[in-house]
Design a protein around this motif. Structure first.
Motif, mmCIF file in Angstrom:
data_model
loop_
_atom_site.group_PDB
_atom_site.id
_atom_site.type_symbol
_atom_site.label_atom_id
_atom_site.label_comp_id
_atom_site.label_asym_id
_atom_site.label_seq_id
_atom_site.Cartn_x
_atom_site.Cartn_y
_atom_site.Cartn_z
ATOM 1 N N MET A 1 0.841 -1.207 0.000
ATOM 2 C CA MET A 1 0.000 0.000 0.000
ATOM 3 C C MET A 1 0.870 1.249 0.000
ATOM 4 O O MET A 1 0.815 2.086 -0.888
ATOM 5 C CB MET A 1 -0.906 -0.054 1.236
ATOM 6 N N MET A 2 1.725 1.309 1.032
ATOM 7 C CA MET A 2 2.651 2.445 1.128
ATOM 8 C C MET A 2 3.598 2.480 -0.066
ATOM 9 O O MET A 2 3.831 3.524 -0.678
ATOM 10 C CB MET A 2 3.440 2.301 2.431
ATOM 11 N N GLN A 3 4.076 1.290 -0.417
ATOM 12 C CA GLN A 3 5.021 1.211 -1.530
ATOM 13 C C GLN A 3 4.367 1.635 -2.846
ATOM 14 O O GLN A 3 4.956 2.356 -3.652
ATOM 15 C CB GLN A 3 5.539 -0.221 -1.632
ATOM 16 N N GLU A 4 3.101 1.195 -3.006
ATOM 17 C CA GLU A 4 2.402 1.557 -4.238
ATOM 18 C C GLU A 4 2.176 3.054 -4.335
ATOM 19 O O GLU A 4 2.381 3.674 -5.387
ATOM 20 C CB GLU A 4 1.067 0.807 -4.274
ATOM 21 N N PHE A 5 1.804 3.645 -3.192
ATOM 22 C CA PHE A 5 1.619 5.103 -3.175
ATOM 23 C C PHE A 5 2.908 5.818 -3.536
ATOM 24 O O PHE A 5 2.924 6.746 -4.359
ATOM 25 C CB PHE A 5 1.146 5.539 -1.781
ATOM 26 N N LEU A 6 4.018 5.356 -2.933
ATOM 27 C CA LEU A 6 5.300 6.013 -3.216
ATOM 28 C C LEU A 6 5.677 5.847 -4.684
ATOM 29 O O LEU A 6 6.112 6.796 -5.338
ATOM 30 C CB LEU A 6 6.393 5.432 -2.328
ATOM 31 N N GLN A 7 5.473 4.629 -5.223
ATOM 32 C CA GLN A 7 5.825 4.413 -6.621
ATOM 33 C C GLN A 7 5.016 5.289 -7.556
ATOM 34 O O GLN A 7 5.497 5.753 -8.580
ATOM 35 C CB GLN A 7 5.621 2.950 -6.985
ATOM 36 N N ASN A 8 3.746 5.517 -7.190
ATOM 37 C CA ASN A 8 2.935 6.326 -8.081
ATOM 38 C C ASN A 8 3.227 7.808 -7.968
ATOM 39 O O ASN A 8 3.107 8.535 -8.941
ATOM 40 C CB ASN A 8 1.448 6.097 -7.779
ATOM 41 N N TRP A 9 3.607 8.277 -6.772
ATOM 42 C CA TRP A 9 3.542 9.715 -6.542
ATOM 43 C C TRP A 9 4.858 10.392 -6.202
ATOM 44 O O TRP A 9 4.986 11.593 -6.389
ATOM 45 C CB TRP A 9 2.555 10.009 -5.417
ATOM 46 N N ILE A 10 5.859 9.675 -5.698
ATOM 47 C CA ILE A 10 6.952 10.386 -5.038
ATOM 48 C C ILE A 10 7.743 11.251 -6.016
ATOM 49 O O ILE A 10 8.128 12.378 -5.706
ATOM 50 C CB ILE A 10 7.863 9.376 -4.293
ATOM 51 N N TYR A 11 7.939 10.768 -7.258
ATOM 52 C CA TYR A 11 8.725 11.569 -8.206
ATOM 53 C C TYR A 11 7.948 12.799 -8.665
ATOM 54 O O TYR A 11 8.528 13.864 -8.874
ATOM 55 C CB TYR A 11 9.126 10.712 -9.393
ATOM 56 N N PHE A 12 6.615 12.644 -8.769
ATOM 57 C CA PHE A 12 5.824 13.824 -9.150
ATOM 58 C C PHE A 12 5.800 14.843 -8.024
ATOM 59 O O PHE A 12 5.859 16.052 -8.264
ATOM 60 C CB PHE A 12 4.412 13.392 -9.541
ATOM 61 N N ILE A 13 5.728 14.351 -6.780
ATOM 62 C CA ILE A 13 5.784 15.285 -5.649
ATOM 63 C C ILE A 13 7.110 16.034 -5.661
ATOM 64 O O ILE A 13 7.163 17.252 -5.456
ATOM 65 C CB ILE A 13 5.575 14.516 -4.334
ATOM 66 N N ALA A 14 8.198 15.301 -5.940
ATOM 67 C CA ALA A 14 9.517 15.946 -5.952
ATOM 68 C C ALA A 14 9.600 17.003 -7.042
ATOM 69 O O ALA A 14 10.051 18.135 -6.797
ATOM 70 C CB ALA A 14 10.602 14.892 -6.175
#
Lengths: 125, 84, 278
Positions: free
Chosen positions: A1-14
């Motif tokens: 769950m957490m991993q999926e969220f990070l994979q989807n969003w973390i680079y766009f957030i950055a």
């Protein structure tokens, strides 16, 4: 769950954060060199965004080696090479435009003796 | 698992970019900009783009910062006068 | 905006602009279809990878040296698996797909990009041109260790840059990072000796010759294969050093051009000049 969220969003957030921070610098600072620093940070964020939309969680590099096959059973398993090649040239152009902006800044300093945009505007009057 | 490492790098990049905003000296702002480029090049490597990563590390973190510092040397008086 | 605008107002304005940016970004992403990051095959621009790994069809005139590029347009060819160091005669043949896009399929783009870099560096030189300013007080020289060390390091860095752009079609890298690495080595020479003065006209003519070489390679493609910057050399076995046709030649030209150009730019920026005209 957490991993999926990070994979989807973390680079766009950055990338969004970098563009926001750079925009803040451009809008609030008065030193010309600081504005160029802000433009460079915006450029980094944009490049990160373009590479991030080319990526997917199971991607491999788009380079053939003995162990790295780009297609498995007729399906592509690499990151998208097209935005990567666009970003590759955009970075070099960014260096050229940054150097040109710095040269213009040096010329402005030699003429007005300051880098503050407000003082330059007052001196213009 | 590598996504957690990437998350740590992203947090470091954002903190470094905030240093670039709020530092008083222009030189430290420029160094923070170079560190942002270095972190972004690491993120490019995590995004499976080694070509872009090597280019960003050579240009963004290396030569761009050097050119900024050279230009700053030529306007040395402007730095001390215009600080907020 | 008058000069007595309050600081606070400006900061609030900037923060609201950033907030609008964030909200718009997330509103745009909510509209994306579900599972957009999992649907791999639909998002990758497969055409380039397929073209790069697709086996070439029979040449029109396989006896001629320049007949490599005269291929019919193939709309759909079945995929055949590629074996590293075994498969031969691919359409582009570069092991690095990004390189094959930058140099081969979008080579005209790259020519324009090199032109933009040339114009930017020309602008820097035009703005900062002048005779070197006399230094009033005597400045300290760098130490002997710095002087000798930068010279030794420069030879290694130069070799590394050449390695990067010669192997651009096999490993990550290519002409742009290779040239930048060489320029960084020359920057080290500037740091090692005060008043280091490379041959500026030599650098510029070297850069011009490299640019002319790029265009001439493109024109050879135009006259032999009927399109500008077409791949006119045999592509060889994927993964070998002598493969991928003219990709390595063009990357050598780009690498020398970018290296000489950026070194000349560093030279222009680092010498403190005074104006000759006003």
């Amino acid at each position: 769950m957490m991993q999926e969220f990070l994979q989807n969003w973390i680079y766009f957030i950055a990338s969004l954060s970098l563009v926001g921070v750079g925009l803040y610098i451009v809008l609030t600072k008065e030193n010309i060199f600081r504005i160029i620093v802000g433009l460079n940070i915006i450029e980094s964020g944009t490049n990160l965004f373009m590479v991030a939309i080319a990526w997917h969680p199971n991607a491999v590099m788009p380079i053939y080696t003995a162990t790295n096959h780009l297609m498995v059973n007729g399906k592509v398993v690499t990151a998208d090479p097209l935005p990567q090649s666009l970003v590759l040239t955009a970075i070099v152009i960014g260096l050229g435009t940054t150097a040109l902006a710095l040269a213009i800044g040096i010329k402005i300093f030699e003429k007005y003796g300051t880098l503050d945009v407000r003082k330059i505007k007052e001196a213009e009057k | 698992m590598i996504i957690y490492v990437a998350t740590i790098v992203v947090i470091a990049v954002i903190i470094t970019s905030l240093i670039a905003v709020f530092s008083k000296k222009l030189l430290s702002s420029i160094i923070a900009m170079g560190l942002v480029s270095l972190g972004v090049s690491g993120l490019f490597f995590f995004l499976q783009a080694p070509d872009v990563a090597i280019t960003e590390a050579a240009i963004g973190a290396g030569l761009s910062t050097a050119i900024f510092v050279i230009a700053l040397k030529r306007v040395k008086k402007g730095e001390t006068k215009d600080e907020e | 905006m008058r000069s007595d605008t309050p600081e606070l107002f400006k900061k609030i304005f900037a923060l609201s602009a950033v907030a609008i940016l964030i909200v718009g970004f997330f509103l745009a992403f909510i509209e994306m279809p579900k599972g957009w990051s999992v649907n791999v095959n639909g998002r990758v621009s497969r055409l380039y990878i397929l073209k790069n790994v697709r086996t070439a069809t029979k040449l029109l005139d396989s006896g001629s040296f320049f007949a490599k590029g005269m291929k019919p347009l193939r709309t759909d060819v079945a995929y055949t698996p590629i074996e590293f160091k075994k498969t031969a005669n691919l359409e582009d043949g570069a092991a690095n797909v990004v390189t094959s896009i930058v140099v081969d399929y979008r080579g005209f783009d790259t020519l324009g990009e090199v032109t933009v870099l040339f114009l930017a560096v020309s602008g820097v030189m035009m703005l900062l041109f002048g005779k070197p300013r006399k230094e009033k007080k005597k400045k300290t020289e760098p130490s002997l260790i710095m002087y000798v060390g930068t010279r030794i390091a420069f030879s290694i860095i130069f070799l590394f840059g050449i390695y990067i752009f010669v192997h651009g079609h096999l490993t990550p890298g290519g002409g742009f990072p290779g040239g930048t690495v060489i320029a960084s080595g020359i920057l080290g020479l500037f740091l090692g000796k005060r008043g280091y003065n490379p041959n500026h006209a030599g650098l510029k003519s070297f850069e011009a010759l490299s640019g002319i070489a790029f265009v001439i390679i493109g024109l050879i493609g135009l006259f032999s294969v009927n399109s500008f910057l077409a791949n006119f050399l045999p592509t060889g076995i994927v993964g070998n050093l002598y493969s991928a046709g003219f990709v390595a030649l063009i990357y050598i030209a780009i690498g020398m051009k970018v290296g000489a150009e950026l070194a000349a730019m560093v030279d222009t920026m680092i010498t403190d000049t005074e104006e000759e005209w006003s």
